[in-house]
Design a protein around this motif. Structure first.
Motif, mmCIF file in Angstrom:
data_model
loop_
_atom_site.group_PDB
_atom_site.id
_atom_site.type_symbol
_atom_site.label_atom_id
_atom_site.label_comp_id
_atom_site.label_asym_id
_atom_site.label_seq_id
_atom_site.Cartn_x
_atom_site.Cartn_y
_atom_site.Cartn_z
ATOM 1 N N VAL A 86 0.826 -1.209 0.000
ATOM 2 C CA VAL A 86 0.000 0.000 0.000
ATOM 3 C C VAL A 86 0.858 1.256 0.000
ATOM 4 N N GLY A 87 1.895 1.265 0.828
ATOM 5 C CA GLY A 87 2.737 2.451 0.940
ATOM 6 C C GLY A 87 3.702 2.304 2.096
ATOM 7 N N GLU A 88 4.164 3.423 2.596
ATOM 8 C CA GLU A 88 5.090 3.458 3.718
ATOM 9 C C GLU A 88 4.582 4.452 4.754
ATOM 10 N N ILE A 89 4.954 4.217 6.000
ATOM 11 C CA ILE A 89 4.533 5.122 7.064
ATOM 12 C C ILE A 89 5.555 5.076 8.190
ATOM 13 N N SER A 90 5.820 6.227 8.773
ATOM 14 C CA SER A 90 6.580 6.295 10.019
ATOM 15 C C SER A 90 5.548 6.459 11.128
ATOM 16 N N LEU A 91 5.157 5.336 11.697
ATOM 17 C CA LEU A 91 4.047 5.330 12.646
ATOM 18 C C LEU A 91 4.419 6.105 13.904
ATOM 19 N N ALA A 92 3.613 7.102 14.228
ATOM 20 C CA ALA A 92 3.880 7.952 15.391
ATOM 21 C C ALA A 92 2.581 8.627 15.805
ATOM 22 N N GLY A 93 2.648 9.400 16.873
ATOM 23 C CA GLY A 93 1.471 10.128 17.332
ATOM 24 C C GLY A 93 0.864 9.496 18.564
ATOM 25 N N GLU A 94 -0.468 9.553 18.641
ATOM 26 C CA GLU A 94 -1.183 9.039 19.805
ATOM 27 C C GLU A 94 -2.333 8.142 19.384
ATOM 28 N N PHE A 95 -2.689 7.223 20.282
ATOM 29 C CA PHE A 95 -3.920 6.456 20.153
ATOM 30 C C PHE A 95 -4.953 7.110 21.068
ATOM 31 N N VAL A 96 -6.084 7.476 20.472
ATOM 32 C CA VAL A 96 -7.075 8.275 21.192
ATOM 33 C C VAL A 96 -8.365 7.482 21.383
ATOM 34 N N PRO A 97 -8.785 7.233 22.636
ATOM 35 C CA PRO A 97 -10.106 6.636 22.856
ATOM 36 C C PRO A 97 -11.168 7.694 22.565
ATOM 37 N N PRO A 98 -12.076 7.445 21.615
ATOM 38 C CA PRO A 98 -12.989 8.503 21.167
ATOM 39 C C PRO A 98 -13.892 9.046 22.264
ATOM 40 N N GLU A 99 -14.230 8.202 23.251
ATOM 41 C CA GLU A 99 -15.143 8.662 24.295
ATOM 42 C C GLU A 99 -14.430 9.471 25.379
ATOM 43 N N ASP A 100 -13.106 9.269 25.509
ATOM 44 C CA ASP A 100 -12.339 9.977 26.543
ATOM 45 C C ASP A 100 -10.964 10.352 26.002
ATOM 46 N N GLU A 102 -8.902 12.479 26.743
ATOM 47 C CA GLU A 102 -7.876 12.866 27.721
ATOM 48 C C GLU A 102 -7.035 11.677 28.181
ATOM 49 N N PHE A 103 -7.500 10.454 27.864
ATOM 50 C CA PHE A 103 -6.750 9.256 28.243
ATOM 51 C C PHE A 103 -5.946 8.687 27.065
ATOM 52 N N SER A 104 -5.596 9.538 26.126
ATOM 53 C CA SER A 104 -4.792 9.113 24.976
ATOM 54 C C SER A 104 -3.439 8.577 25.440
ATOM 55 N N ILE A 105 -2.884 7.654 24.645
ATOM 56 C CA ILE A 105 -1.566 7.093 24.959
ATOM 57 C C ILE A 105 -0.648 7.261 23.753
ATOM 58 N N SER A 106 0.630 7.319 24.011
ATOM 59 C CA SER A 106 1.616 7.440 22.943
ATOM 60 C C SER A 106 1.685 6.138 22.149
ATOM 61 N N VAL A 107 1.776 6.253 20.831
ATOM 62 C CA VAL A 107 1.939 5.067 19.990
ATOM 63 C C VAL A 107 3.288 4.416 20.273
ATOM 64 N N ALA A 108 4.331 5.218 20.322
ATOM 65 C CA ALA A 108 5.698 4.714 20.503
ATOM 66 C C ALA A 108 6.338 5.415 21.698
ATOM 67 N N PRO A 109 6.179 4.857 22.894
ATOM 68 C CA PRO A 109 6.751 5.491 24.091
ATOM 69 C C PRO A 109 8.265 5.667 23.969
ATOM 70 N N GLU A 110 8.751 6.774 24.485
ATOM 71 C CA GLU A 110 10.184 7.056 24.472
ATOM 72 C C GLU A 110 10.735 7.000 25.895
ATOM 73 N N SER A 120 2.226 1.045 26.067
ATOM 74 C CA SER A 120 1.349 1.327 24.931
ATOM 75 C C SER A 120 0.724 0.021 24.455
ATOM 76 N N VAL A 121 0.159 0.049 23.264
ATOM 77 C CA VAL A 121 -0.451 -1.134 22.665
ATOM 78 C C VAL A 121 0.620 -2.195 22.406
ATOM 79 N N TYR A 122 0.297 -3.440 22.740
ATOM 80 C CA TYR A 122 1.218 -4.550 22.459
ATOM 81 C C TYR A 122 0.869 -5.122 21.093
ATOM 82 N N ASP A 123 1.713 -4.828 20.100
ATOM 83 C CA ASP A 123 1.454 -5.293 18.741
ATOM 84 C C ASP A 123 2.757 -5.213 17.958
#
Length: 308
Positions: A86-100, A102-110, A120-123
Motif C-alpha cells: 500500500v505504501g510506507e509510514i513512520s508510525l507515530a502520534g497518539e492512540f485516542v479513545p474517542p469517548e475519553d 484525555e486518556f490518549s496514549i503514545s503510539v511509541a513510548p520514548e 502502549s499497545v502490544y502489537d
C-alpha cells in the motif's frame, strides 16, 4: 523502507506487522482484542488512507512491518486473496479513545529502558523462538509451517528473551524496531509493581482484556531494539530437503546415525545405561514434573494467541 514497490504491487515477502484498520470515512484505528473498542490514530496518515481506499473501497485491515511497509490483503479475480503493498509510514502520534480523549496514549513510548513495562499497545510483527533462542522463525498462519528467520538477532535481545522466557515463546517487533514480549508475573523484573501503578489507564485495561478474552496472564515488557531490518525468512523445512549427510553412500549414511543395540523381542525396546528399557524410560519421563530440559520445542507455550 521498501522503495521498489508501487501501490497495488503484489508483496513478495511474508505477511506480518502491526495491525490497524481504516474505513471509508478515512478514519484509522487499532482495535482491542476480540472486541469493538477502538483507539484512533492521531494524526491520521491521510495520504496512506486515501491510497488504501483506492485499492479497497470499503477500507479494511492493514499491517505495518518492522521496516515501515504497509501491506494488506485484497480479493483477486478468482475470489482468492493476494497480499499487496500500500505504501510506507513512520508510525507515530497518539492512540485516542474517542469517548475519553484525555486518556490518549503514545503510539511509541520514548525514554523506556530494557526490562521496563511497555506503556502502549502490544502489537507488531510476530516471531517465535525455541528454548535458548538458538532458532527463530515466523509461523505462517495459513500453513502453520515455520519459516526460519535469516536476519541476525542481536545478542542482547537473545539474552534477554532467554532470561524472561527460557522455554521459548514469541516476541513482537514494532514498525519503529522496538522488541516486545509478554512475560509471566514471576519473571517480571524488580520494580515492576511500581511501574504497573504508573501505567496509563488504557494500558492497564488492555492487560485485563488479554486475560479475560485470551486467557493470557502476562505483562508486556520492552526488550530492546533491532537495528537490522527487515527480518527476512527462508523456506520452511521439507521432507524433500537433502539429508544432512549429503551424498554419502548407504554404509556411510547408516554410520552417521550412530551405533545400534539389540532390541527386546517382546516390545522392540533397547536397554539403556540404568538398566531400564527405552519404553520404561519414556514412562518415567512422561510422569516427571517436567523441567525446561524436558520441554518439547514443538509444543511452545501459547503465550500470545494472535486471534484472541
Amino acid at each position: 523502507m521498501t522503495t521498489e514497490y508501487k501501490p497495488g504491487d503484489e508483496w513478495d515477502s511474508h505477511y506480518r506487522g502491526y495491525r490497524l484498520q481504516a474505513n471509508p470515512d478515512e478514519e484509522i484505528w487499532w482495535q482491542a482484542y476480540q472486541g469493538t473498542d477502538r483507539l484512533f490514530l492521531d494524526p491520521t496518515p491521510e495520504k496512506l488512507v486515501e491510497t488504501l481506499l483506492e485499492l479497497k473501497h470499503l477500507g479494511g485491515r492493514i499491517r505495518v512491518t518492522e521496516d515501515n511497509d504497509v501491506i494488506t490483503r485484497i480479493e483477486s479475480s478468482d475470489e482468492s486473496y493476494k497480499i499487496v503493498w500500500v505504501g510506507e509510514i513512520s508510525l507515530a502520534g497518539e492512540f485516542v479513545p474517542p469517548e475519553d480523549p484525555e486518556f490518549s496514549i503514545s503510539v511509541a513510548p520514548e525514554s523506556i529502558e530494557a526490562g521496563e513495562l511497555w506503556s502502549s499497545v502490544y502489537d507488531g510483527a510476530k516471531y517465535s523462538f525455541a528454548s535458548g533462542v538458538d532458532r527463530v522463525w515466523w509461523a505462517n498462519p495459513s500453513t502453520s509451517k515455520r519459516h526460519p528467520v535469516q536476519t541476525s538477532i542481536p545478542t542482547d535481545i537473545k539474552t534477554a528473551l532467554n532470561r524472561y522466557k527460557p522455554r521459548g515463546g514469541s516476541f513482537r517487533v514494532t514498525p519503529w524496531n522496538d522488541v516486545l514480549t509478554l512475560v509471566d508475573l514471576d519473571k517480571l523484573p524488580s520494580g515492576a509493581r511500581v511501574q504497573f501503578n504508573n501505567l496509563p489507564r488504557v494500558v492497564k485495561n488492555l492487560i485485563s482484556l488479554r486475560k479475560d478474552r485470551g486467557g493470557v496472564q502476562k505483562i508486556p515488557i520492552y526488550v530492546g531494539k533491532i537495528d537490522q531490518t527487515p527480518l527476512t525468512v527462508g523456506s520452511p523445512p521439507s521432507l524433500t530437503d537433502p539429508v544432512s549427510s549429503g551424498e554419502l553412500g548407504f554404509d556411510e549414511w547408516t554410520d552417521s546415525l550412530g551405533t545400534t543395540k539389540a532390541t527386546e523381542a517382546d516390545n522392540h525396546s533397547v536397554e539403556i545405561a540404568n538398566g531400564d528399557s527405552s519404553e520404561k524410560a519414556d514412562m518415567k519421563n512422561n510422569s516427571s514434573s517436567g523441567s525446561d530440559s524436558d520441554f518439547d520445542e514443538n509444543e511452545l507455550p501459547d503465550d500470545d494467541p494472535i486471534d484472541w
